[in-house]
Design a protein around this motif. Structure first.
Motif, PDB file in Angstrom:
ATOM      1  N   GLN A  66       0.842  -1.187   0.000  1.00 56.53           N
ATOM      2  CA  GLN A  66       0.000   0.000   0.000  1.00 56.53           C
ATOM      3  C   GLN A  66       0.882   1.243   0.000  1.00 56.53           C
ATOM      4  O   GLN A  66       2.075   1.186   0.300  1.00 56.53           O
ATOM      5  CB  GLN A  66      -0.904   0.007   1.237  1.00 56.53           C
ATOM      6  CG  GLN A  66      -2.021  -1.020   1.192  1.00 56.53           C
ATOM      7  CD  GLN A  66      -2.899  -0.956   2.424  1.00 56.53           C
ATOM      8  OE1 GLN A  66      -2.412  -0.730   3.536  1.00 56.53           O
ATOM      9  NE2 GLN A  66      -4.199  -1.161   2.251  1.00 56.53           N
TER      10      GLN A  66
ATOM     11  N   LYS B  88      -6.266  -0.352  -9.303  1.00 61.73           N
ATOM     12  CA  LYS B  88      -5.613   0.336  -8.183  1.00 61.73           C
ATOM     13  C   LYS B  88      -4.854   1.572  -8.659  1.00 61.73           C
ATOM     14  O   LYS B  88      -4.699   2.551  -7.915  1.00 61.73           O
ATOM     15  CB  LYS B  88      -4.670  -0.607  -7.438  1.00 61.73           C
ATOM     16  CG  LYS B  88      -3.435  -1.049  -8.223  1.00 61.73           C
ATOM     17  CD  LYS B  88      -2.600  -2.058  -7.439  1.00 61.73           C
ATOM     18  CE  LYS B  88      -1.368  -2.502  -8.217  1.00 61.73           C
ATOM     19  NZ  LYS B  88      -0.613  -3.548  -7.503  1.00 61.73           N
TER      20      LYS B  88
ATOM     21  N   ARG C  31      -5.802   3.732 -10.568  1.00 66.60           N
ATOM     22  CA  ARG C  31      -6.719   4.865 -10.757  1.00 66.60           C
ATOM     23  C   ARG C  31      -7.132   5.498  -9.424  1.00 66.60           C
ATOM     24  O   ARG C  31      -7.868   6.474  -9.408  1.00 66.60           O
ATOM     25  CB  ARG C  31      -7.975   4.413 -11.504  1.00 66.60           C
ATOM     26  CG  ARG C  31      -7.711   3.765 -12.860  1.00 66.60           C
ATOM     27  CD  ARG C  31      -8.987   3.632 -13.651  1.00 66.60           C
ATOM     28  NE  ARG C  31      -9.326   4.894 -14.308  1.00 66.60           N
ATOM     29  CZ  ARG C  31     -10.539   5.228 -14.716  1.00 66.60           C
ATOM     30  NH1 ARG C  31     -11.566   4.405 -14.499  1.00 66.60           N
ATOM     31  NH2 ARG C  31     -10.756   6.381 -15.310  1.00 66.60           N
ATOM     32  N   THR C  32      -6.638   4.929  -8.323  1.00 69.72           N
ATOM     33  CA  THR C  32      -7.009   5.455  -7.008  1.00 69.72           C
ATOM     34  C   THR C  32      -6.124   6.650  -6.651  1.00 69.72           C
ATOM     35  O   THR C  32      -5.031   6.831  -7.195  1.00 69.72           O
ATOM     36  CB  THR C  32      -6.860   4.367  -5.929  1.00 69.72           C
ATOM     37  OG1 THR C  32      -5.481   3.986  -5.835  1.00 69.72           O
ATOM     38  CG2 THR C  32      -7.712   3.149  -6.263  1.00 69.72           C
ATOM     39  N   SER C  33      -6.604   7.452  -5.703  1.00 70.60           N
ATOM     40  CA  SER C  33      -5.861   8.649  -5.310  1.00 70.60           C
ATOM     41  C   SER C  33      -4.519   8.300  -4.670  1.00 70.60           C
ATOM     42  O   SER C  33      -3.526   9.007  -4.863  1.00 70.60           O
ATOM     43  CB  SER C  33      -6.695   9.498  -4.339  1.00 70.60           C
ATOM     44  OG  SER C  33      -7.028   8.745  -3.178  1.00 70.60           O
ATOM     45  N   SER C  34      -4.463   7.189  -3.906  1.00 70.99           N
ATOM     46  CA  SER C  34      -3.198   6.831  -3.248  1.00 70.99           C
ATOM     47  C   SER C  34      -2.140   6.430  -4.267  1.00 70.99           C
ATOM     48  O   SER C  34      -0.963   6.786  -4.125  1.00 70.99           O
ATOM     49  CB  SER C  34      -3.422   5.700  -2.236  1.00 70.99           C
ATOM     50  OG  SER C  34      -3.878   4.528  -2.855  1.00 70.99           O
TER      51      SER C  34
END
Length: 382
Positions: A102, A163, A165-168
């Protein structure tokens, strides 16, 4: 030069390492040993809490507290050995999520590598933030994302792509981008989305160790063997459904003339033994260029159905086919297979041209030299 290659999931970094070592450089690979293929890694990171009951606990903890235990344990393994990962002239990341962590723990690991080594380069050799962004913004661009957009792949099984495309992961991309000296594409699929990127260092083809992969000229007697190896997790993304429908027609059309071998998620040793028997190998229908599996098959002299779009042909200035451009079109695939079955001499010729192409454009020592040219093109100080 002392080089640290981070991540390995296709033998790309192992072949590059072998080429660099032949040229006299000191090279190490850090990363997870990727699944059943189990590629060699000098500094292995073990995947922990990744199956069975422990995985269920991990998923529950993540859902309740937002903590990915696997990411934390990966970070601890890296931290324990961090003194081994300093003082390198070049660090190269296989992609933007080389440690499968992550954002928080991936950033901590990368921050250490950026601060304690001279230069860092990023490979675009699979899905990443920029590639995924381009594919979604250009839905006609040939990629596995087209199947997702068509509703054939559900979001849960497409998580390893979505994943990005996520902000993180956008933040992680921006952090990496601000610390690297350049981005290198491994083939046309990743080259095109990067063409206007200011940090793009160019396309360097996948390295293939042509010494380790022997060429076997095709010999054809009464039966033509077609091999279709399926990884169920990528079934629709690779276009395996089109291949299966085409093979069903071919089997009826040619009966005893062909032998069709279809496998699903079998052990690698079994997979290779069956694959080595084949004249024709079916790889994927949603690519513009060849991935690593296709290149290895071409090096052996197989006729491979894979990506070979106009951009690929133009880039390498090809006048004759070195593989078959596979399209998500059953009638087209049937016609191409039929032509080869009825013209075995063409199959033999394509197999020979495939090997010649690999030796010319993908030889591991030649490719290592190209990496060195890019890595040496800019100077950086600690």
């Amino acid at each position: 030069m002392k080089v640290l290659l981070v991540g390995e999931f296709s033998r790309l970094h192992n072949s590059l390492k072998e080429g660099l070592q032949e040229l006299g450089h000191e090279v190490y690979i850090l990363g997870h040993q990727d699944g059943f293929k189990n590629y060699p890694v000098d500094f292995p990171i073990e995947k922990i809490w990744d199956n069975g009951f422990l995985k269920k606990i991990k998923v529950t903890v993540n859902a309740i507290f937002g903590l990915d235990i696997s990411s934390y344990l990966t970070y601890l393994q890296f931290k324990k050995n961090k003194s081994k990962f300093t003082g390198f002239d070049v660090v190269q990341l296989v992609n933007e999520n080389s440690f499968y962590c992550q954002y928080y723990y991936e950033k901590k690991i990368l921050d250490f590598l950026f601060k304690n080594n001279l230069k860092t380069y990023l490979l675009s050799s699979g899905y990443d933030y920029l590639n995924v962004k381009y594919c979604f913004e250009n839905p006609n661009y040939k990629s596995g994302i087209q199947r997702y957009l068509a509703g054939r792949i559900n979001p849960k099984s497409f998580g390893n792509v979505l994943k990005f495309r996520t902000s993180s992961f956008k933040k992680l991309h921006q952090f990496i981008y601000s610390n690297i000296q350049g981005i290198i594409a491994s083939d046309i699929d990743y080259h095109i989305p990067l063409l206007i990127n200011s940090k793009y260092s160019g396309l360097i083809p996948n390295a293939i160790n042509t010494v380790k992969i022997g060429f076997q000229p095709l010999t054809i007697s009464d039966t033509i063997i077609i091999f279709h190896g399926i990884n169920e997790a990528n079934y629709y993304k690779k276009g395996n459904d089109y291949f299966e429908k085409a093979l069903h027609i071919i089997e009826k059309k040619y009966e005893s003339t062909v032998e069709i071998i279809t496998t699903r998620d079998i052990p690698y040793s079994t997979y290779i033994n069956l694959y080595n028997k084949a004249h024709i190998v079916l790889d994927q229908t949603y690519a513009n260029d060849q991935g690593y599996n296709a290149l290895e098959a071409m090096a052996k002299g197989k006729v491979v159905f894979t990506g070979a779009e106009d951009e690929f042909i133009a880039y390498y200035n090809l006048n004759e086919r070195v593989c078959i451009n596979a399209l998500p079109d059953v009638e087209y695939l049937v016609n191409e297979l039929s032509y080869l079955i009825e013209n075995p001499n063409e199959m033999i010729a394509i197999g020979k041209r495939a090997r010649t192409f690999i030796e010319k454009e993908h030889d591991y020592i030649k490719i290592a030299e190209k990496y060195l040219q890019v890595w040496n093109s800019k100077t950086t100080s600690y």
